[in-house]
Design a protein around this motif. Structure first.
Motif, mmCIF file in Angstrom:
data_model
loop_
_atom_site.group_PDB
_atom_site.id
_atom_site.type_symbol
_atom_site.label_atom_id
_atom_site.label_comp_id
_atom_site.label_asym_id
_atom_site.label_seq_id
_atom_site.Cartn_x
_atom_site.Cartn_y
_atom_site.Cartn_z
ATOM 1 N N GLN A 252 40.978 65.116 0.768
ATOM 2 C CA GLN A 252 40.595 65.552 2.112
ATOM 3 C C GLN A 252 41.700 65.249 3.117
ATOM 4 O O GLN A 252 41.998 66.075 3.989
ATOM 5 N N LYS A 253 42.305 64.078 3.008
ATOM 6 C CA LYS A 253 43.396 63.720 3.915
ATOM 7 C C LYS A 253 44.556 64.696 3.773
ATOM 8 O O LYS A 253 45.122 65.150 4.773
ATOM 9 N N LEU A 254 44.910 65.028 2.530
ATOM 10 C CA LEU A 254 45.995 65.986 2.303
ATOM 11 C C LEU A 254 45.637 67.365 2.834
ATOM 12 O O LEU A 254 46.451 68.019 3.489
ATOM 13 N N GLY A 255 44.425 67.802 2.568
ATOM 14 C CA GLY A 255 43.990 69.120 3.033
ATOM 15 C C GLY A 255 43.978 69.233 4.543
ATOM 16 O O GLY A 255 44.479 70.208 5.116
ATOM 17 N N ILE A 256 43.442 68.230 5.199
ATOM 18 C CA ILE A 256 43.383 68.252 6.662
ATOM 19 C C ILE A 256 44.790 68.176 7.258
ATOM 20 O O ILE A 256 45.093 68.856 8.243
ATOM 21 N N SER A 257 45.657 67.381 6.658
ATOM 22 C CA SER A 257 47.027 67.303 7.179
ATOM 23 C C SER A 257 47.758 68.629 6.984
ATOM 24 O O SER A 257 48.544 69.036 7.849
ATOM 25 N N PHE A 258 47.518 69.329 5.887
ATOM 26 C CA PHE A 258 48.139 70.637 5.691
ATOM 27 C C PHE A 258 47.607 71.663 6.685
ATOM 28 O O PHE A 258 48.348 72.539 7.132
ATOM 29 N N VAL A 259 46.336 71.554 7.038
ATOM 30 C CA VAL A 259 45.792 72.423 8.090
ATOM 31 C C VAL A 259 46.508 72.134 9.408
ATOM 32 O O VAL A 259 46.866 73.053 10.155
ATOM 33 N N GLY A 260 46.732 70.856 9.700
ATOM 34 C CA GLY A 260 47.474 70.485 10.903
ATOM 35 C C GLY A 260 48.878 71.070 10.905
ATOM 36 O O GLY A 260 49.356 71.574 11.930
ATOM 37 N N MET B 18 57.015 63.181 8.981
ATOM 38 C CA MET B 18 57.634 61.854 9.033
ATOM 39 C C MET B 18 56.697 60.832 9.658
ATOM 40 O O MET B 18 56.557 59.718 9.153
ATOM 41 N N VAL B 19 56.060 61.201 10.741
ATOM 42 C CA VAL B 19 55.140 60.272 11.404
ATOM 43 C C VAL B 19 53.938 60.000 10.512
ATOM 44 O O VAL B 19 53.490 58.859 10.374
ATOM 45 N N PHE B 20 53.402 61.033 9.904
ATOM 46 C CA PHE B 20 52.233 60.894 9.048
ATOM 47 C C PHE B 20 52.542 59.959 7.879
ATOM 48 O O PHE B 20 51.767 59.049 7.564
ATOM 49 N N VAL B 21 53.669 60.162 7.224
ATOM 50 C CA VAL B 21 54.058 59.329 6.089
ATOM 51 C C VAL B 21 54.364 57.904 6.550
ATOM 52 O O VAL B 21 53.969 56.935 5.897
ATOM 53 N N ALA B 22 55.033 57.768 7.680
ATOM 54 C CA ALA B 22 55.355 56.431 8.198
ATOM 55 C C ALA B 22 54.089 55.637 8.499
ATOM 56 O O ALA B 22 54.021 54.433 8.222
#
Length: 110
Positions: A57-65, A91-95
């Motif tokens: 879900q986190k990956l899916g929502i971040s890809f939508v973003g 970069m911010v998301f991964v950091a």
């Protein structure tokens, strides 16, 4: 949710001010767009930093973003200017999650 929105606006403002006044402005519109990408990543990472969301879900929502950022970038700018927003977002998301991984709770919320 309120804190995630606060992080969005704070991240957007800080990034905009840094880009516009210190790092060399490319125009206030583009600086605001890049600032919003930074703020969106910070706010979304904080929002998704919850046990109720699975990794998928986190990956899916971040890809939508990311898709929304690219869509907005293509509407107002061109591809060459839209792509750096995805890089800033990622970069911010991964950091955020890298820093969280060093904590025993694996979260920056607690």
């Amino acid at each position: 949710m309120q804190r995630a929105i606060l992080y969005f606006f704070a991240g957007t403002a800080i990034s905009f001010l840094l880009n516009h006044f210190l790092l060399g402005s490319q125009g206030w519109e583009l600086d605001l767009y890049y600032g919003a990408a930074f703020g969106a990543a910070w706010g979304m990472a904080y929002f998704l930093d919850d046990l109720k969301f699975t990794l998928a879900q986190k990956l899916g929502i971040s890809f939508v973003g990311i898709a929304v950022l690219v869509g907005i970038g293509l509407i107002f700018f061109n591809v060459e200017k839209a792509v750096p927003s995805v890089i800033k977002f990622s970069m911010v998301f991964v950091a955020y999650y890298l820093v969280a991984s060093f904590r025993s709770s694996k979260s920056l919320r607690n």
